[in-house]
Motif scaffolding. Structure first.
Motif, PDB file in Angstrom:
ATOM      1  N   ILE A 157      48.454  54.660  61.871  1.00  0.00           N
ATOM      2  CA  ILE A 157      49.350  53.502  61.804  1.00  0.00           C
ATOM      3  C   ILE A 157      50.806  53.947  61.827  1.00  0.00           C
ATOM      4  O   ILE A 157      51.594  53.499  62.652  1.00  0.00           O
ATOM      5  N   SER A 158      51.158  54.841  60.911  1.00  0.00           N
ATOM      6  CA  SER A 158      52.564  55.231  60.748  1.00  0.00           C
ATOM      7  C   SER A 158      52.969  56.428  61.599  1.00  0.00           C
ATOM      8  O   SER A 158      54.141  56.616  61.890  1.00  0.00           O
ATOM      9  N   GLY A 159      51.994  57.262  61.947  1.00  0.00           N
ATOM     10  CA  GLY A 159      52.308  58.503  62.658  1.00  0.00           C
ATOM     11  C   GLY A 159      52.821  59.590  61.740  1.00  0.00           C
ATOM     12  O   GLY A 159      53.120  60.700  62.178  1.00  0.00           O
ATOM     13  N   ALA A 160      52.921  59.295  60.440  1.00  0.00           N
ATOM     14  CA  ALA A 160      53.392  60.268  59.451  1.00  0.00           C
ATOM     15  C   ALA A 160      52.204  61.011  58.839  1.00  0.00           C
ATOM     16  O   ALA A 160      51.069  60.532  58.873  1.00  0.00           O
ATOM     17  N   MET A 161      52.494  62.167  58.254  1.00  0.00           N
ATOM     18  CA  MET A 161      51.435  62.936  57.595  1.00  0.00           C
ATOM     19  C   MET A 161      50.870  62.130  56.423  1.00  0.00           C
ATOM     20  O   MET A 161      51.605  61.464  55.697  1.00  0.00           O
ATOM     21  N   PHE A 162      49.544  62.183  56.271  1.00  0.00           N
ATOM     22  CA  PHE A 162      48.884  61.494  55.163  1.00  0.00           C
ATOM     23  C   PHE A 162      49.451  61.979  53.838  1.00  0.00           C
ATOM     24  O   PHE A 162      49.558  63.174  53.611  1.00  0.00           O
TER      25      PHE A 162
ATOM     26  N   ALA B 113      42.930  69.011  53.277  1.00  0.00           N
ATOM     27  CA  ALA B 113      43.470  69.581  54.518  1.00  0.00           C
ATOM     28  C   ALA B 113      44.991  69.473  54.550  1.00  0.00           C
ATOM     29  O   ALA B 113      45.678  70.415  54.979  1.00  0.00           O
ATOM     30  N   VAL B 114      45.525  68.352  54.101  1.00  0.00           N
ATOM     31  CA  VAL B 114      46.986  68.205  54.030  1.00  0.00           C
ATOM     32  C   VAL B 114      47.554  69.216  53.049  1.00  0.00           C
ATOM     33  O   VAL B 114      48.561  69.876  53.337  1.00  0.00           O
ATOM     34  N   GLN B 115      46.913  69.382  51.902  1.00  0.00           N
ATOM     35  CA  GLN B 115      47.414  70.335  50.904  1.00  0.00           C
ATOM     36  C   GLN B 115      47.380  71.766  51.450  1.00  0.00           C
ATOM     37  O   GLN B 115      48.320  72.543  51.227  1.00  0.00           O
TER      38      GLN B 115
ATOM     39  N   ASP C 250      50.405  76.383  53.557  1.00  0.00           N
ATOM     40  CA  ASP C 250      50.677  77.326  54.652  1.00  0.00           C
ATOM     41  C   ASP C 250      52.095  77.202  55.201  1.00  0.00           C
ATOM     42  O   ASP C 250      52.563  78.078  55.927  1.00  0.00           O
ATOM     43  N   HIS C 251      52.775  76.096  54.893  1.00  0.00           N
ATOM     44  CA  HIS C 251      54.140  75.829  55.380  1.00  0.00           C
ATOM     45  C   HIS C 251      55.008  75.444  54.182  1.00  0.00           C
ATOM     46  O   HIS C 251      55.379  74.275  54.018  1.00  0.00           O
ATOM     47  N   PRO C 252      55.354  76.432  53.340  1.00  0.00           N
ATOM     48  CA  PRO C 252      55.999  76.143  52.052  1.00  0.00           C
ATOM     49  C   PRO C 252      57.380  75.484  52.136  1.00  0.00           C
ATOM     50  O   PRO C 252      57.826  74.898  51.155  1.00  0.00           O
ATOM     51  N   ASN C 253      58.045  75.552  53.260  1.00  0.00           N
ATOM     52  CA  ASN C 253      59.376  74.946  53.373  1.00  0.00           C
ATOM     53  C   ASN C 253      59.352  73.587  54.042  1.00  0.00           C
ATOM     54  O   ASN C 253      60.402  72.960  54.228  1.00  0.00           O
TER      55      ASN C 253
ATOM     56  N   PRO D  62      57.121  66.675  54.672  1.00  0.00           N
ATOM     57  CA  PRO D  62      56.811  65.676  55.699  1.00  0.00           C
ATOM     58  C   PRO D  62      57.822  64.537  55.735  1.00  0.00           C
ATOM     59  O   PRO D  62      58.360  64.135  54.686  1.00  0.00           O
ATOM     60  N   ASP D  63      58.058  64.018  56.939  1.00  0.00           N
ATOM     61  CA  ASP D  63      58.919  62.846  57.094  1.00  0.00           C
ATOM     62  C   ASP D  63      58.394  61.720  56.223  1.00  0.00           C
ATOM     63  O   ASP D  63      57.175  61.538  56.115  1.00  0.00           O
ATOM     64  N   SER D  64      59.263  60.989  55.648  1.00  0.00           N
ATOM     65  CA  SER D  64      58.992  59.829  54.784  1.00  0.00           C
ATOM     66  C   SER D  64      58.494  60.211  53.375  1.00  0.00           C
ATOM     67  O   SER D  64      58.228  59.329  52.576  1.00  0.00           O
ATOM     68  N   TRP D  65      58.356  61.495  53.098  1.00  0.00           N
ATOM     69  CA  TRP D  65      57.983  61.936  51.760  1.00  0.00           C
ATOM     70  C   TRP D  65      59.264  62.309  51.005  1.00  0.00           C
ATOM     71  O   TRP D  65      60.132  62.977  51.551  1.00  0.00           O
ATOM     72  N   ALA D  66      59.366  61.931  49.748  1.00  0.00           N
ATOM     73  CA  ALA D  66      60.517  62.310  48.939  1.00  0.00           C
ATOM     74  C   ALA D  66      60.446  63.785  48.548  1.00  0.00           C
ATOM     75  O   ALA D  66      61.472  64.451  48.382  1.00  0.00           O
ATOM     76  N   ASN D  67      59.216  64.292  48.414  1.00  0.00           N
ATOM     77  CA  ASN D  67      59.008  65.704  48.051  1.00  0.00           C
ATOM     78  C   ASN D  67      57.631  66.119  48.580  1.00  0.00           C
ATOM     79  O   ASN D  67      56.994  65.364  49.285  1.00  0.00           O
ATOM     80  N   ARG D  68      57.197  67.305  48.235  1.00  0.00           N
ATOM     81  CA  ARG D  68      55.947  67.833  48.765  1.00  0.00           C
ATOM     82  C   ARG D  68      54.717  67.490  47.915  1.00  0.00           C
ATOM     83  O   ARG D  68      53.619  67.917  48.199  1.00  0.00           O
ATOM     84  N   HIS D  69      54.906  66.720  46.865  1.00  0.00           N
ATOM     85  CA  HIS D  69      53.805  66.396  45.956  1.00  0.00           C
ATOM     86  C   HIS D  69      52.969  65.243  46.495  1.00  0.00           C
ATOM     87  O   HIS D  69      53.508  64.216  46.870  1.00  0.00           O
ATOM     88  N   MET D  70      51.658  65.439  46.452  1.00  0.00           N
ATOM     89  CA  MET D  70      50.742  64.379  46.910  1.00  0.00           C
ATOM     90  C   MET D  70      50.398  63.473  45.752  1.00  0.00           C
ATOM     91  O   MET D  70      50.432  63.786  44.639  1.00  0.00           O
TER      92      MET D  70
END
Length: 91
Positions: A14-19, A70-72, A77-80, A83-91
């Motif tokens: 729907i959004s095209g953004a990472m889950f 899989a997202v985690q 694997d990409h610590p820096n 994702p777009d639209s995420w405020a931070n890397r926390h799920m």
């Protein structure tokens, strides 16, 4: 990282953004991000599956733990990468 470099299977259709919070739509088995599918249902009557356009009598959502893992792994694997639209890397 460019959007075309991201694994397609980790992107919400729907959004095209990472889950961020991937959920199964129980009647169809499709996976969407919870915020995206909730907004989709809030703006469409009757409720249709976004990928199949099938009318849904119910729309129970269940966490897709495999997709979440899989997202985690991708984030690990990409610590820096944030994702777009995420405020931070926390799920």
């Amino acid at each position: 990282m460019e959007p075309e470099d991201l694994p397609h299977d980790l992107l919400c259709p729907i959004s095209g953004a990472m889950f961020k919070d991937p959920v199964f739509l129980v009647p169809s088995g499709q996976t969407y991000d919870r915020d995206s599918i909730t907004e989709w249902f809030a703006t469409r009557v009757p409720h249709l599956d976004p990928l199949t356009n099938t009318i849904l009598v119910e729309h129970q959502l269940v966490v897709n733990w495999d997709k979440r893992s899989a997202v985690q792994r991708f984030l690990d694997d990409h610590p820096n990468y944030v994702p777009d639209s995420w405020a931070n890397r926390h799920m």
